[in-house]
Design a protein around this motif. Structure first.
Motif, mmCIF file in Angstrom:
data_model
loop_
_atom_site.group_PDB
_atom_site.id
_atom_site.type_symbol
_atom_site.label_atom_id
_atom_site.label_comp_id
_atom_site.label_asym_id
_atom_site.label_seq_id
_atom_site.Cartn_x
_atom_site.Cartn_y
_atom_site.Cartn_z
ATOM 1 N N ARG A 186 -149.659 -16.406 -33.587
ATOM 2 C CA ARG A 186 -148.467 -16.083 -32.787
ATOM 3 C C ARG A 186 -148.313 -17.110 -31.655
ATOM 4 N NH1 ARG A 186 -148.950 -13.046 -36.614
ATOM 5 N NH2 ARG A 186 -148.410 -10.818 -36.671
ATOM 6 N N GLU A 187 -148.380 -18.358 -32.017
ATOM 7 C CA GLU A 187 -148.386 -19.450 -31.040
ATOM 8 C C GLU A 187 -147.069 -19.486 -30.270
ATOM 9 O OE1 GLU A 187 -149.972 -21.782 -28.806
ATOM 10 O OE2 GLU A 187 -151.148 -21.920 -30.688
ATOM 11 N N ARG A 188 -147.173 -19.467 -28.932
ATOM 12 C CA ARG A 188 -145.982 -19.507 -28.076
ATOM 13 C C ARG A 188 -145.931 -20.731 -27.177
ATOM 14 N NH1 ARG A 188 -145.389 -13.173 -26.077
ATOM 15 N NH2 ARG A 188 -145.194 -12.251 -28.188
ATOM 16 N N GLU A 189 -146.974 -21.523 -27.199
ATOM 17 C CA GLU A 189 -146.989 -22.717 -26.358
ATOM 18 C C GLU A 189 -146.014 -23.758 -26.925
ATOM 19 O OE1 GLU A 189 -148.504 -23.204 -23.595
ATOM 20 O OE2 GLU A 189 -149.707 -21.374 -23.515
ATOM 21 N N ILE A 190 -145.042 -24.147 -26.114
ATOM 22 C CA ILE A 190 -144.008 -25.079 -26.576
ATOM 23 C C ILE A 190 -144.623 -26.428 -26.953
ATOM 24 C CG2 ILE A 190 -141.933 -26.341 -25.922
ATOM 25 C CD1 ILE A 190 -141.504 -23.374 -26.406
ATOM 26 N N HIS A 191 -145.599 -26.883 -26.165
ATOM 27 C CA HIS A 191 -146.156 -28.203 -26.440
ATOM 28 C C HIS A 191 -146.839 -28.244 -27.805
ATOM 29 C CE1 HIS A 191 -149.953 -26.342 -25.156
ATOM 30 N NE2 HIS A 191 -150.564 -27.346 -25.765
ATOM 31 N N ALA A 192 -147.406 -27.105 -28.252
ATOM 32 C CA ALA A 192 -148.049 -27.070 -29.565
ATOM 33 C C ALA A 192 -147.018 -27.318 -30.668
ATOM 34 C CB ALA A 192 -148.738 -25.729 -29.774
ATOM 35 N N TRP A 193 -145.877 -26.665 -30.565
ATOM 36 C CA TRP A 193 -144.831 -26.849 -31.573
ATOM 37 C C TRP A 193 -144.241 -28.256 -31.500
ATOM 38 C CZ3 TRP A 193 -144.279 -23.597 -35.455
ATOM 39 C CH2 TRP A 193 -144.751 -22.292 -35.309
ATOM 40 N N VAL A 194 -144.107 -28.787 -30.300
ATOM 41 C CA VAL A 194 -143.553 -30.148 -30.159
ATOM 42 C C VAL A 194 -144.475 -31.160 -30.822
ATOM 43 C CG1 VAL A 194 -143.021 -31.974 -28.495
ATOM 44 C CG2 VAL A 194 -142.226 -29.624 -28.086
#
Length: 504
Positions: A186-194
Protein backbone atom coordinates in the motif's frame (compact mmCIF):
# COMPACT_ATOMS: atom_id res chain seq x y z
CA UNK A 1 37.92 -8.07 6.63
CA UNK A 2 35.44 -5.26 5.84
CA UNK A 3 32.19 -6.25 4.13
CA UNK A 4 33.04 -4.54 0.83
CA UNK A 5 36.45 -6.19 0.73
CA UNK A 6 34.86 -9.61 1.33
CA UNK A 7 32.33 -8.94 -1.41
CA UNK A 8 35.07 -7.93 -3.86
CA UNK A 9 37.10 -11.02 -2.96
CA UNK A 10 34.05 -13.22 -3.50
CA UNK A 11 33.33 -11.57 -6.85
CA UNK A 12 36.91 -12.06 -8.05
CA UNK A 13 36.86 -15.68 -6.86
CA UNK A 14 33.65 -16.41 -8.76
CA UNK A 15 34.98 -14.64 -11.84
CA UNK A 16 38.21 -16.66 -11.81
CA UNK A 17 36.28 -19.88 -11.18
CA UNK A 18 33.98 -19.21 -14.16
CA UNK A 19 36.94 -18.28 -16.34
CA UNK A 20 38.61 -21.60 -15.50
CA UNK A 21 35.43 -23.53 -16.30
CA UNK A 22 35.13 -21.68 -19.61
CA UNK A 23 38.79 -21.97 -20.65
CA UNK A 24 38.03 -24.35 -23.55
CA UNK A 25 35.49 -21.86 -24.92
CA UNK A 26 37.16 -18.46 -24.46
CA UNK A 27 38.64 -18.29 -27.96
CA UNK A 28 35.63 -19.68 -29.82
CA UNK A 29 34.41 -17.69 -32.83
CA UNK A 30 31.03 -16.04 -32.60
CA UNK A 31 27.82 -18.05 -32.62
CA UNK A 32 24.48 -17.53 -34.39
CA UNK A 33 22.91 -14.20 -33.26
CA UNK A 34 26.28 -13.08 -31.90
CA UNK A 35 27.57 -13.16 -35.47
CA UNK A 36 24.35 -11.88 -37.00
CA UNK A 37 23.74 -8.81 -34.85
CA UNK A 38 25.49 -8.22 -31.55
CA UNK A 39 29.14 -8.34 -32.63
CA UNK A 40 28.63 -6.18 -35.75
CA UNK A 41 26.56 -3.73 -33.70
CA UNK A 42 29.24 -3.51 -31.00
CA UNK A 43 31.92 -3.02 -33.66
CA UNK A 44 29.88 -0.17 -35.13
CA UNK A 45 29.86 1.50 -31.71
CA UNK A 46 33.58 0.93 -31.12
CA UNK A 47 34.66 2.12 -34.56
CA UNK A 48 32.11 4.82 -35.33
CA UNK A 49 30.30 5.62 -32.09
CA UNK A 50 26.99 4.40 -33.54
CA UNK A 51 24.23 3.44 -31.12
CA UNK A 52 22.12 2.19 -34.05
CA UNK A 53 24.24 -0.15 -36.19
CA UNK A 54 24.79 0.25 -39.93
CA UNK A 55 26.81 -2.95 -40.48
CA UNK A 56 23.77 -5.07 -39.70
CA UNK A 57 20.03 -4.59 -39.87
CA UNK A 58 18.92 -2.59 -36.78
CA UNK A 59 16.43 -4.38 -34.55
CA UNK A 60 15.60 -1.68 -32.02
CA UNK A 61 17.44 -3.30 -29.11
CA UNK A 62 18.60 -0.87 -26.47
CA UNK A 63 22.37 -0.38 -26.75
CA UNK A 64 23.98 -0.91 -23.32
CA UNK A 65 25.55 -4.32 -24.02
CA UNK A 66 27.02 -3.16 -27.32
CA UNK A 67 28.39 -0.03 -25.64
CA UNK A 68 29.91 -2.19 -22.89
CA UNK A 69 31.61 -4.50 -25.38
CA UNK A 70 32.83 -1.62 -27.52
CA UNK A 71 34.41 -0.04 -24.43
CA UNK A 72 36.02 -3.37 -23.46
CA UNK A 73 37.52 -3.74 -26.94
CA UNK A 74 38.82 -0.17 -26.82
CA UNK A 75 40.61 -0.94 -23.56
CA UNK A 76 41.87 -4.48 -24.22
CA UNK A 77 41.66 -5.00 -27.98
CA UNK A 78 39.16 -6.77 -30.19
CA UNK A 79 39.35 -10.52 -29.66
CA UNK A 80 37.14 -13.45 -28.77
CA UNK A 81 38.93 -13.86 -25.43
CA UNK A 82 38.21 -10.26 -24.41
CA UNK A 83 34.60 -10.63 -25.48
CA UNK A 84 34.03 -13.88 -23.58
CA UNK A 85 35.80 -12.59 -20.47
CA UNK A 86 33.69 -9.41 -20.53
CA UNK A 87 30.50 -11.46 -20.53
CA UNK A 88 31.80 -13.80 -17.81
CA UNK A 89 32.40 -10.70 -15.69
CA UNK A 90 28.65 -10.00 -15.95
CA UNK A 91 27.90 -13.63 -15.10
CA UNK A 92 30.09 -13.48 -11.99
CA UNK A 93 28.34 -10.32 -10.82
CA UNK A 94 24.99 -12.06 -11.35
CA UNK A 95 26.05 -15.03 -9.21
CA UNK A 96 27.20 -12.73 -6.39
CA UNK A 97 23.97 -10.71 -6.62
CA UNK A 98 21.97 -13.93 -6.38
CA UNK A 99 23.89 -14.86 -3.23
CA UNK A 100 23.21 -11.42 -1.70
CA UNK A 101 19.55 -11.73 -2.66
CA UNK A 102 19.26 -15.22 -1.17
CA UNK A 103 21.05 -14.26 2.01
CA UNK A 104 18.79 -11.24 2.42
CA UNK A 105 15.54 -13.20 2.23
CA UNK A 106 16.37 -16.78 3.29
CA UNK A 107 19.70 -16.89 5.09
CA UNK A 108 23.36 -17.38 4.24
CA UNK A 109 23.31 -21.08 3.34
CA UNK A 110 20.23 -20.75 1.13
CA UNK A 111 21.90 -17.82 -0.61
CA UNK A 112 25.04 -19.86 -1.25
CA UNK A 113 23.11 -22.77 -2.72
CA UNK A 114 20.91 -20.54 -4.87
CA UNK A 115 23.99 -18.84 -6.30
CA UNK A 116 25.73 -22.17 -6.86
CA UNK A 117 22.73 -23.71 -8.61
CA UNK A 118 22.39 -20.65 -10.84
CA UNK A 119 26.09 -20.75 -11.74
CA UNK A 120 26.00 -24.39 -12.86
CA UNK A 121 22.51 -24.48 -14.36
CA UNK A 122 22.98 -25.45 -18.03
CA UNK A 123 21.24 -22.43 -19.54
CA UNK A 124 23.05 -19.87 -17.37
CA UNK A 125 26.42 -21.60 -17.77
CA UNK A 126 26.10 -21.67 -21.56
CA UNK A 127 24.97 -18.04 -21.68
CA UNK A 128 27.77 -16.90 -19.35
CA UNK A 129 30.27 -16.36 -22.17
CA UNK A 130 27.91 -15.66 -25.09
CA UNK A 131 27.14 -12.17 -26.36
CA UNK A 132 23.40 -11.95 -25.90
CA UNK A 133 21.42 -9.27 -24.08
CA UNK A 134 19.66 -11.53 -21.61
CA UNK A 135 22.60 -12.08 -19.24
CA UNK A 136 23.13 -8.37 -18.59
CA UNK A 137 19.38 -7.84 -18.25
CA UNK A 138 19.40 -10.67 -15.70
CA UNK A 139 22.05 -8.98 -13.56
CA UNK A 140 20.33 -5.60 -13.41
CA UNK A 141 16.83 -7.05 -13.03
CA UNK A 142 17.99 -9.05 -10.00
CA UNK A 143 19.65 -6.00 -8.47
CA UNK A 144 16.48 -3.98 -9.10
CA UNK A 145 14.38 -6.60 -7.30
CA UNK A 146 16.74 -6.56 -4.32
CA UNK A 147 16.60 -2.77 -4.08
CA UNK A 148 12.80 -2.76 -4.44
CA UNK A 149 12.53 -5.14 -1.49
CA UNK A 150 14.65 -2.80 0.61
CA UNK A 151 12.80 0.33 -0.60
CA UNK A 152 16.02 1.82 -1.95
CA UNK A 153 14.22 3.65 -4.73
CA UNK A 154 17.11 5.63 -6.20
CA UNK A 155 19.15 2.44 -6.55
CA UNK A 156 16.08 0.69 -7.95
CA UNK A 157 15.58 3.39 -10.57
CA UNK A 158 19.23 3.13 -11.60
CA UNK A 159 19.42 -0.66 -11.83
CA UNK A 160 15.99 -1.07 -13.45
CA UNK A 161 17.02 1.56 -16.00
CA UNK A 162 20.23 -0.36 -16.72
CA UNK A 163 18.16 -3.53 -17.14
CA UNK A 164 15.91 -1.79 -19.67
CA UNK A 165 18.92 -0.30 -21.48
CA UNK A 166 20.39 -3.81 -21.65
CA UNK A 167 17.23 -5.26 -23.19
CA UNK A 168 13.98 -3.40 -23.66
CA UNK A 169 11.82 -6.35 -22.56
CA UNK A 170 13.25 -6.00 -19.03
CA UNK A 171 10.72 -3.19 -18.58
CA UNK A 172 8.25 -5.87 -17.41
CA UNK A 173 10.02 -5.85 -14.04
CA UNK A 174 8.09 -2.63 -13.39
CA UNK A 175 4.56 -4.15 -13.33
CA UNK A 176 5.83 -6.77 -10.87
CA UNK A 177 7.22 -4.07 -8.59
CA UNK A 178 4.12 -1.90 -8.99
CA UNK A 179 1.97 -4.87 -7.96
CA UNK A 180 4.13 -5.27 -4.84
CA UNK A 181 3.82 -1.58 -4.02
CA UNK A 182 0.07 -1.52 -4.60
CA UNK A 183 -1.19 -4.81 -3.18
CA UNK A 184 1.36 -5.80 -0.57
CA UNK A 185 2.71 -2.54 0.78
CA UNK A 186 0.00 0.00 0.00
CA UNK A 187 2.84 2.34 -0.94
CA UNK A 188 1.90 6.02 -0.54
CA UNK A 189 5.28 7.68 -0.80
CA UNK A 190 5.22 9.82 -3.95
CA UNK A 191 8.97 9.59 -4.47
CA UNK A 192 8.74 5.78 -4.63
CA UNK A 193 6.25 5.94 -7.50
CA UNK A 194 8.24 8.66 -9.26
CA UNK A 195 11.47 6.66 -9.18
CA UNK A 196 9.63 3.54 -10.29
CA UNK A 197 8.73 5.12 -13.65
CA UNK A 198 12.23 6.41 -14.49
CA UNK A 199 13.05 3.33 -16.61
CA UNK A 200 9.95 3.95 -18.75
CA UNK A 201 11.07 7.53 -19.38
CA UNK A 202 14.48 6.31 -20.56
CA UNK A 203 12.93 3.63 -22.74
CA UNK A 204 10.62 6.22 -24.29
CA UNK A 205 13.61 8.50 -24.96
CA UNK A 206 15.39 5.62 -26.72
CA UNK A 207 12.25 4.86 -28.77
CA UNK A 208 12.00 8.49 -29.92
CA UNK A 209 15.71 8.55 -30.80
CA UNK A 210 15.41 5.26 -32.69
CA UNK A 211 12.32 6.46 -34.55
CA UNK A 212 14.04 9.70 -35.57
CA UNK A 213 16.85 7.70 -37.19
CA UNK A 214 15.00 4.70 -38.66
CA UNK A 215 11.32 5.59 -38.97
CA UNK A 216 10.39 2.71 -36.66
CA UNK A 217 9.61 2.86 -32.96
CA UNK A 218 11.36 -0.48 -32.58
CA UNK A 219 12.84 -3.08 -34.90
CA UNK A 220 12.23 -2.97 -38.64
CA UNK A 221 9.51 -4.22 -40.96
CA UNK A 222 10.69 -7.85 -41.01
CA UNK A 223 11.47 -7.81 -37.29
CA UNK A 224 8.00 -6.56 -36.39
CA UNK A 225 6.32 -9.07 -38.70
CA UNK A 226 8.22 -11.99 -37.15
CA UNK A 227 8.21 -10.93 -33.49
CA UNK A 228 4.86 -9.16 -33.17
CA UNK A 229 2.32 -9.61 -35.92
CA UNK A 230 2.92 -13.28 -36.72
CA UNK A 231 3.38 -14.14 -33.03
CA UNK A 232 0.04 -12.73 -31.88
CA UNK A 233 -2.11 -15.69 -32.89
CA UNK A 234 -3.94 -18.13 -30.58
CA UNK A 235 -1.81 -21.06 -31.78
CA UNK A 236 1.50 -19.29 -31.21
CA UNK A 237 0.41 -17.85 -27.85
CA UNK A 238 -0.66 -21.29 -26.57
CA UNK A 239 2.53 -22.90 -27.84
CA UNK A 240 4.71 -20.17 -26.31
CA UNK A 241 2.87 -20.26 -22.97
CA UNK A 242 3.50 -23.97 -22.44
CA UNK A 243 7.10 -23.63 -23.64
CA UNK A 244 7.82 -20.73 -21.26
CA UNK A 245 6.24 -22.60 -18.38
CA UNK A 246 8.41 -25.64 -19.13
CA UNK A 247 11.56 -23.53 -19.42
CA UNK A 248 11.15 -22.32 -15.84
CA UNK A 249 9.72 -25.36 -14.12
CA UNK A 250 10.96 -28.40 -16.06
CA UNK A 251 13.78 -28.10 -18.57
CA UNK A 252 17.43 -28.67 -17.75
CA UNK A 253 16.59 -30.61 -14.56
CA UNK A 254 14.69 -27.62 -13.17
CA UNK A 255 11.89 -30.11 -12.48
CA UNK A 256 14.13 -31.65 -9.80
CA UNK A 257 14.52 -28.32 -8.00
CA UNK A 258 10.80 -27.59 -8.28
CA UNK A 259 9.87 -31.04 -6.95
CA UNK A 260 12.22 -30.61 -3.99
CA UNK A 261 10.76 -27.15 -3.27
CA UNK A 262 7.21 -28.54 -3.31
CA UNK A 263 8.37 -31.31 -0.97
CA UNK A 264 9.81 -28.67 1.36
CA UNK A 265 6.47 -26.86 1.49
CA UNK A 266 4.68 -30.14 2.19
CA UNK A 267 7.19 -31.00 4.92
CA UNK A 268 6.69 -27.67 6.64
CA UNK A 269 2.92 -28.11 6.69
CA UNK A 270 3.12 -31.71 7.93
CA UNK A 271 5.55 -31.15 10.77
CA UNK A 272 4.47 -32.13 14.24
CA UNK A 273 2.20 -29.40 15.61
CA UNK A 274 3.84 -27.41 18.33
CA UNK A 275 7.39 -28.08 17.17
CA UNK A 276 9.47 -24.99 17.93
CA UNK A 277 10.44 -23.15 14.77
CA UNK A 278 14.10 -22.42 14.21
CA UNK A 279 15.45 -19.01 13.28
CA UNK A 280 15.37 -19.84 9.58
CA UNK A 281 11.63 -20.54 9.81
CA UNK A 282 11.08 -17.18 11.46
CA UNK A 283 13.10 -15.43 8.75
CA UNK A 284 11.09 -17.12 6.03
CA UNK A 285 7.79 -16.08 7.48
CA UNK A 286 8.60 -12.44 7.99
CA UNK A 287 7.30 -9.68 5.80
CA UNK A 288 10.42 -9.40 3.65
CA UNK A 289 10.17 -13.03 2.63
CA UNK A 290 6.45 -12.63 1.95
CA UNK A 291 7.18 -9.62 -0.25
CA UNK A 292 9.92 -11.59 -1.98
CA UNK A 293 7.61 -14.52 -2.74
CA UNK A 294 5.00 -12.16 -4.16
CA UNK A 295 7.57 -10.28 -6.24
CA UNK A 296 9.19 -13.43 -7.65
CA UNK A 297 5.89 -15.03 -8.63
CA UNK A 298 4.73 -11.75 -10.15
CA UNK A 299 7.94 -11.49 -12.18
CA UNK A 300 7.57 -15.06 -13.46
CA UNK A 301 3.94 -14.37 -14.37
CA UNK A 302 4.62 -11.16 -16.31
CA UNK A 303 7.56 -12.70 -18.16
CA UNK A 304 5.54 -15.75 -19.17
CA UNK A 305 2.64 -13.53 -20.25
CA UNK A 306 4.82 -11.11 -22.23
CA UNK A 307 6.86 -13.81 -23.98
CA UNK A 308 3.71 -15.75 -24.81
CA UNK A 309 2.22 -12.89 -26.85
CA UNK A 310 5.36 -11.37 -28.44
CA UNK A 311 8.49 -12.85 -29.94
CA UNK A 312 8.73 -15.17 -32.92
CA UNK A 313 11.58 -17.32 -31.61
CA UNK A 314 10.80 -19.30 -28.46
CA UNK A 315 14.25 -19.31 -26.91
CA UNK A 316 14.78 -20.26 -23.24
CA UNK A 317 17.37 -17.51 -22.75
CA UNK A 318 14.62 -14.92 -22.98
CA UNK A 319 13.41 -16.19 -19.58
CA UNK A 320 16.86 -15.92 -17.99
CA UNK A 321 16.07 -12.74 -15.95
CA UNK A 322 13.67 -14.70 -13.73
CA UNK A 323 16.14 -17.51 -12.95
CA UNK A 324 18.07 -15.92 -10.02
CA UNK A 325 14.94 -15.02 -8.02
CA UNK A 326 13.27 -18.34 -8.85
CA UNK A 327 16.30 -20.32 -7.65
CA UNK A 328 16.39 -18.29 -4.44
CA UNK A 329 12.71 -19.00 -3.85
CA UNK A 330 13.08 -22.71 -4.64
CA UNK A 331 16.12 -23.14 -2.39
CA UNK A 332 14.37 -21.29 0.44
CA UNK A 333 11.57 -23.85 0.24
CA UNK A 334 14.03 -26.75 -0.06
CA UNK A 335 15.62 -25.64 3.21
CA UNK A 336 12.31 -26.14 4.95
CA UNK A 337 13.39 -29.79 4.86
CA UNK A 338 15.90 -31.04 7.44
CA UNK A 339 19.18 -29.37 6.59
CA UNK A 340 20.98 -32.62 5.83
CA UNK A 341 18.25 -33.61 3.36
CA UNK A 342 18.22 -30.12 1.82
CA UNK A 343 21.98 -30.25 1.26
CA UNK A 344 21.76 -33.68 -0.38
CA UNK A 345 19.01 -32.42 -2.69
CA UNK A 346 21.00 -29.33 -3.66
CA UNK A 347 24.13 -31.41 -4.29
CA UNK A 348 22.13 -33.80 -6.46
CA UNK A 349 20.55 -30.95 -8.41
CA UNK A 350 23.96 -29.35 -8.99
CA UNK A 351 25.35 -32.67 -10.27
CA UNK A 352 22.40 -33.06 -12.64
CA UNK A 353 22.87 -29.50 -13.87
CA UNK A 354 26.52 -30.17 -14.69
CA UNK A 355 25.55 -33.39 -16.49
CA UNK A 356 23.06 -31.39 -18.55
CA UNK A 357 25.94 -29.31 -19.92
CA UNK A 358 26.83 -32.37 -22.00
CA UNK A 359 23.63 -34.45 -22.25
CA UNK A 360 21.11 -33.34 -24.84
CA UNK A 361 17.38 -33.97 -24.41
CA UNK A 362 15.54 -36.35 -26.78
CA UNK A 363 13.65 -33.49 -28.46
CA UNK A 364 14.65 -30.41 -30.49
CA UNK A 365 16.23 -27.59 -28.49
CA UNK A 366 18.46 -24.55 -29.20
CA UNK A 367 22.15 -25.45 -29.13
CA UNK A 368 22.79 -22.42 -26.93
CA UNK A 369 20.96 -24.06 -24.00
CA UNK A 370 24.06 -26.10 -23.11
CA UNK A 371 27.54 -26.79 -24.47
CA UNK A 372 26.13 -28.00 -27.78
CA UNK A 373 26.81 -24.48 -29.05
CA UNK A 374 30.55 -25.17 -28.72
CA UNK A 375 30.21 -28.34 -30.81
CA UNK A 376 28.36 -26.30 -33.45
CA UNK A 377 31.15 -23.71 -33.53
CA UNK A 378 33.94 -26.31 -33.73
CA UNK A 379 32.27 -28.00 -36.71
CA UNK A 380 31.77 -24.68 -38.48
CA UNK A 381 35.39 -23.71 -37.84
CA UNK A 382 36.55 -26.89 -39.55
CA UNK A 383 34.09 -26.46 -42.41
CA UNK A 384 35.09 -22.82 -42.96
CA UNK A 385 38.77 -23.75 -42.98
CA UNK A 386 38.13 -26.43 -45.58
CA UNK A 387 36.00 -24.15 -47.77
CA UNK A 388 38.65 -21.42 -47.59
CA UNK A 389 41.22 -23.89 -48.92
CA UNK A 390 39.20 -24.82 -52.03
CA UNK A 391 40.81 -23.54 -55.27
CA UNK A 392 39.12 -21.26 -57.74
CA UNK A 393 36.95 -19.13 -55.41
CA UNK A 394 33.77 -21.25 -55.78
CA UNK A 395 30.31 -19.87 -55.05
CA UNK A 396 29.07 -21.52 -51.84
CA UNK A 397 25.35 -22.07 -51.24
CA UNK A 398 24.36 -22.27 -47.59
CA UNK A 399 22.01 -20.77 -44.98
CA UNK A 400 22.52 -18.15 -42.28
CA UNK A 401 24.44 -17.99 -39.95
CA UNK A 402 27.03 -19.87 -42.02
CA UNK A 403 26.68 -17.17 -44.69
CA UNK A 404 27.94 -14.49 -42.29
CA UNK A 405 30.65 -16.82 -40.95
CA UNK A 406 32.08 -17.15 -44.46
CA UNK A 407 31.67 -13.49 -45.46
CA UNK A 408 32.98 -11.70 -42.36
CA UNK A 409 36.53 -12.50 -41.15
CA UNK A 410 35.90 -10.52 -37.94
CA UNK A 411 33.65 -13.34 -36.74
CA UNK A 412 36.66 -15.68 -36.46
CA UNK A 413 35.93 -18.40 -39.04
CA UNK A 414 37.83 -17.28 -42.17
CA UNK A 415 40.80 -15.06 -42.99
CA UNK A 416 39.22 -13.56 -46.11
CA UNK A 417 35.62 -13.18 -47.34
CA UNK A 418 34.40 -16.09 -49.43
CA UNK A 419 31.86 -16.00 -52.27
CA UNK A 420 28.53 -16.99 -50.76
CA UNK A 421 24.93 -17.22 -51.92
CA UNK A 422 22.04 -17.88 -49.56
CA UNK A 423 18.91 -19.94 -48.95
CA UNK A 424 16.63 -19.22 -46.00
CA UNK A 425 17.04 -22.71 -44.53
CA UNK A 426 17.43 -26.31 -45.68
CA UNK A 427 13.78 -27.30 -45.97
CA UNK A 428 12.72 -28.71 -49.37
CA UNK A 429 10.74 -25.59 -50.27
CA UNK A 430 13.89 -23.45 -50.14
CA UNK A 431 15.52 -25.58 -52.86
CA UNK A 432 12.66 -25.19 -55.32
CA UNK A 433 14.52 -22.32 -56.99
CA UNK A 434 18.12 -21.64 -56.01
CA UNK A 435 20.74 -19.29 -57.47
CA UNK A 436 23.82 -20.60 -59.25
CA UNK A 437 26.36 -22.27 -56.98
CA UNK A 438 29.46 -24.45 -57.13
CA UNK A 439 29.52 -25.85 -53.59
CA UNK A 440 26.65 -26.80 -51.28
CA UNK A 441 27.37 -26.44 -47.55
CA UNK A 442 24.78 -28.26 -45.41
CA UNK A 443 24.79 -28.54 -41.63
CA UNK A 444 22.50 -29.54 -38.76
CA UNK A 445 20.61 -26.36 -37.88
CA UNK A 446 18.53 -28.01 -35.15
CA UNK A 447 19.08 -30.80 -32.68
CA UNK A 448 17.01 -33.56 -34.24
CA UNK A 449 18.00 -36.95 -32.77
CA UNK A 450 16.79 -40.30 -34.04
CA UNK A 451 14.72 -40.77 -30.88
CA UNK A 452 13.16 -37.30 -31.17
CA UNK A 453 9.88 -37.54 -29.24
CA UNK A 454 8.21 -34.92 -31.43
CA UNK A 455 8.95 -36.57 -34.78
CA UNK A 456 9.54 -40.28 -34.25
CA UNK A 457 5.81 -41.19 -34.26
CA UNK A 458 3.43 -40.12 -37.01
CA UNK A 459 0.75 -38.55 -34.71
CA UNK A 460 3.40 -36.58 -32.81
CA UNK A 461 5.01 -35.56 -36.10
CA UNK A 462 1.71 -34.12 -37.31
CA UNK A 463 1.22 -32.26 -34.01
CA UNK A 464 4.78 -30.89 -34.06
CA UNK A 465 4.31 -29.59 -37.60
CA UNK A 466 1.05 -27.86 -36.69
CA UNK A 467 1.87 -26.59 -33.21
CA UNK A 468 5.68 -26.33 -33.17
CA UNK A 469 6.36 -25.24 -36.75
CA UNK A 470 8.54 -28.31 -37.23
CA UNK A 471 9.79 -28.60 -40.81
CA UNK A 472 12.22 -31.45 -41.53
CA UNK A 473 15.27 -30.54 -43.56
CA UNK A 474 15.74 -31.86 -47.08
CA UNK A 475 17.71 -35.09 -47.19
CA UNK A 476 21.33 -34.47 -48.28
CA UNK A 477 21.36 -37.52 -50.55
CA UNK A 478 18.25 -36.33 -52.37
CA UNK A 479 19.79 -32.90 -52.90
CA UNK A 480 23.00 -34.48 -54.14
CA UNK A 481 21.08 -36.55 -56.68
CA UNK A 482 18.91 -33.62 -57.75
CA UNK A 483 21.79 -31.21 -58.38
CA UNK A 484 24.31 -33.89 -59.48
CA UNK A 485 26.71 -33.23 -56.60
CA UNK A 486 29.48 -35.28 -55.07
CA UNK A 487 30.35 -35.33 -51.37
CA UNK A 488 33.79 -33.81 -50.76
CA UNK A 489 33.77 -33.29 -46.98
CA UNK A 490 31.82 -34.76 -44.08
CA UNK A 491 32.14 -33.86 -40.42
CA UNK A 492 30.18 -35.00 -37.39
CA UNK A 493 30.43 -34.64 -33.63
CA UNK A 494 28.03 -35.45 -30.79
CA UNK A 495 25.01 -35.76 -33.03
CA UNK A 496 25.71 -32.65 -35.14
CA UNK A 497 27.04 -32.82 -38.69
CA UNK A 498 28.35 -30.93 -41.71
CA UNK A 499 28.23 -32.13 -45.33
CA UNK A 500 29.92 -30.28 -48.19
CA UNK A 501 29.05 -31.14 -51.79
CA UNK A 502 30.58 -29.91 -55.04
CA UNK A 503 29.42 -29.85 -58.63
CA UNK A 504 31.61 -32.15 -60.76
Amino acid sequence: MPTRARLLAAFLSVFIFLIILHLPFLSLPYYWDEAGYYIPAALDFMQHGLLIPHATLPTGHTPLVMVYLGAAWRLFGFSEVVTRAAMILIAAATVITTYKFGRRVAGREAGLWAAALLAVSPLFFAQSSLVFLDLTATLFTTLALLFALDRRWVAFALTASLAVLSKETAVVVLPAVWALMLFRRREREIHAWVFSIVPIVLLAAWAFFYHSRTGFWTGNADYLQYNLYSAFTPLHVARAFFARFAEIFAQGFNWLVVAAAVTGIWWMRKRTPGAPPDSADIAREDRIFGDFKFLTLALIAVYILMLSVVGGAILPRYMLPVFPASYVLAVAFIFLLPKSAARVVCCGAAACFVAAWFINPPYPFPYEDNLSYATFIHLHEQAAGYLESLPGAPVILTAWPATDELRQPALGYVHRPLRVTQVDDFTPACFARVPRFDVLYLYSRKWDPLDNWLTSLRPLRAISRQFYDYQPAARPRELAARFHLRLIKELDSKGQWVKIYQRP
